[in-house]
Scaffold this motif. Structure first.
Motif, PDB file in Angstrom:
ATOM      1  N   GLY A  68      34.667  36.042 123.812  1.00 44.68           N
ATOM      2  CA  GLY A  68      35.441  36.177 122.590  1.00 44.68           C
ATOM      3  C   GLY A  68      36.479  35.103 122.395  1.00 44.68           C
ATOM      4  O   GLY A  68      37.265  35.152 121.461  1.00 44.68           O
ATOM      5  N   ASP A  69      36.444  34.106 123.271  1.00 40.09           N
ATOM      6  CA  ASP A  69      37.466  33.065 123.161  1.00 40.09           C
ATOM      7  C   ASP A  69      36.887  31.795 122.508  1.00 40.09           C
ATOM      8  O   ASP A  69      36.340  30.924 123.185  1.00 40.09           O
ATOM      9  CB  ASP A  69      38.014  32.750 124.551  1.00 40.09           C
ATOM     10  CG  ASP A  69      39.255  31.870 124.483  1.00 40.09           C
ATOM     11  OD1 ASP A  69      39.492  31.264 123.414  1.00 40.09           O
ATOM     12  OD2 ASP A  69      39.982  31.795 125.496  1.00 40.09           O
ATOM     13  N   GLY A  70      37.039  31.703 121.211  1.00 39.11           N
ATOM     14  CA  GLY A  70      36.486  30.579 120.459  1.00 39.11           C
ATOM     15  C   GLY A  70      37.104  29.250 120.833  1.00 39.11           C
ATOM     16  O   GLY A  70      36.395  28.241 120.969  1.00 39.11           O
ATOM     17  N   LEU A  71      38.401  29.249 121.022  1.00 43.06           N
ATOM     18  CA  LEU A  71      39.068  27.997 121.376  1.00 43.06           C
ATOM     19  C   LEU A  71      38.600  27.490 122.733  1.00 43.06           C
ATOM     20  O   LEU A  71      38.317  26.301 122.906  1.00 43.06           O
ATOM     21  CB  LEU A  71      40.586  28.176 121.373  1.00 43.06           C
ATOM     22  CG  LEU A  71      41.386  26.934 121.775  1.00 43.06           C
ATOM     23  CD1 LEU A  71      41.068  25.753 120.874  1.00 43.06           C
ATOM     24  CD2 LEU A  71      42.887  27.235 121.767  1.00 43.06           C
ATOM     25  N   ALA A  72      38.490  28.394 123.680  1.00 49.52           N
ATOM     26  CA  ALA A  72      37.997  28.005 125.009  1.00 49.52           C
ATOM     27  C   ALA A  72      36.581  27.445 124.906  1.00 49.52           C
ATOM     28  O   ALA A  72      36.238  26.466 125.578  1.00 49.52           O
ATOM     29  CB  ALA A  72      38.029  29.198 125.959  1.00 49.52           C
ATOM     30  N   ALA A  73      35.767  28.047 124.047  1.00 47.36           N
ATOM     31  CA  ALA A  73      34.400  27.552 123.851  1.00 47.36           C
ATOM     32  C   ALA A  73      34.430  26.146 123.258  1.00 47.36           C
ATOM     33  O   ALA A  73      33.665  25.257 123.670  1.00 47.36           O
ATOM     34  CB  ALA A  73      33.613  28.505 122.956  1.00 47.36           C
TER      35      ALA A  73
END
Lengths: 193, 193
Positions: free
Chosen positions: B77-82
């Motif tokens: 659920g972590d878009g920024l990390a992706a």
DNA sequence: ATTTTATTAGAATATATATTCTAATAAAGC
DNA sequence: GCTTTATTAGAATATATATTCTAATAAAAT
């Protein structure tokens, strides 16, 4: 004097461009180009030293077409307009855009370029560097690498990213890519001041 | 039964990957691969049906390596990390990154894939689509094209754009590309709500 | 009208490389 | 030790395509 020409250099470049944009660089055989024009292969070699030279000419024509309006806009000092030039140009010139953005220059025409072509390519790179440099100086009063990198990212790299997905799909970039580019531009360039 | 093998399939894939990353896909001839390993060309064909099959295997290995960690992060659920996975992976795997990001899949291995390879490729695409879809739903409670497009731009396209310039130069992307990606991400994804 | 030569015309050649083929090897199972 | 067969070994073949070459043409210059 001598026999008048049936086929022009331009016809061969046109044909090569069409084939490359439609079917990729590998499909640009001399036979295919000649066939597209309705000419014998000998006539292609009468105009061009090699396949590579012909394709270099194609590449130079396309990138010049892109860069001319781009540099003009950037020289006006309008970075956002320059950033938005990419989607606009892609919509206006779908075949050229495929060629320029989907393939690497080396895939089209490899390293062995004649000197005059090499010089033209160098000028294109130089003109771009120069325009970016001028823009940065005009923006922040001085030049530093960090500002230049931000500008390149916002004005060149992001517009490319926004557009390439649609080129791969064979579609024109929708209007919303302009919004993405605008929003990114103001975020990235705001840090400038 | 039978003679024991001197050379493994993996060695040929390793060699092909190395040559492709260093000198481009065109340099991956069967003779070059065999030469790199020190094997006869017959042994390459003993393991792989064709050059194309070998290169498809290379591509699948590299894109799987990229996508595994990427999807895991996105599924958290972590878009920024992706989004930041791209520069991180590129720094960790420079050769693989060159191969994956500098060349098109079709330049590496053209259309004629065996059914099992085609299926693997389809699964990779499907897994990515699916992960993006799940992420969007988790973000905004429902799914719509507009939100998905914004997410793809911020999480996939922009990180690619930020990194590709350095790959072309043969350098590792500097830390500041992470900043650009972060800033763009928050700008683009803010509009979500 | 004749000569000159740029150009057309396309057949012949060269080359690179993928692929195939035949033979030799060597380890495992009996 | 003999047999089996997966594998090594690399020479031979097939194919695609860039490039070269020789001859024929046709317009312009004289």
């Amino acid at each position: 004097m001598g026999r008048t020409a049936y086929y022009t250099s331009e016809q061969f470049v046109d044909a090569a461009l069409k084939i490359a944009a439609l079917q990729g660089p590998a499909a640009v055989t001399i036979a295919a180009v000649a066939g597209e024009v309705g000419a014998p292969v000998g006539s292609v070699y009468h105009r061009y030293l090699s396949r590579n030279t012909l394709l270099a000419e194609v590449w130079l024509r396309v990138i010049s077409s892109f860069q001319e309006a781009f540099l003009q806009t950037l020289d006006n000092g309008d970075g956002l307009a320059a950033a938005l030039h990419t989607p606009r140009w892609v919509r206006l010139h779908p075949a050229e855009a495929r060629l320029l953005l989907l393939y690497r220059r080396e895939e089209l025409a490899d390293g062995s370029w004649a000197d005059d072509l090499k010089e033209k390519a160098r000028r294109i790179t130089r003109d771009l560097d120069c325009a970016v440099r001028n823009y940065v100086v005009r923006m922040s009063g001085k030049y530093d690498q960090e500002s230049a990198d931000r500008a390149v990212f916002a004005i060149i790299d992001v517009p490319y990213a926004a557009v390439i997905r649609y080129i791969r799909l064979g579609r024109k970039p929708p209007k919303k890519v302009d919004d993405y580019i605008r929003q990114t531009y103001s975020t990235i360039m705001r840090k400038e001041k």
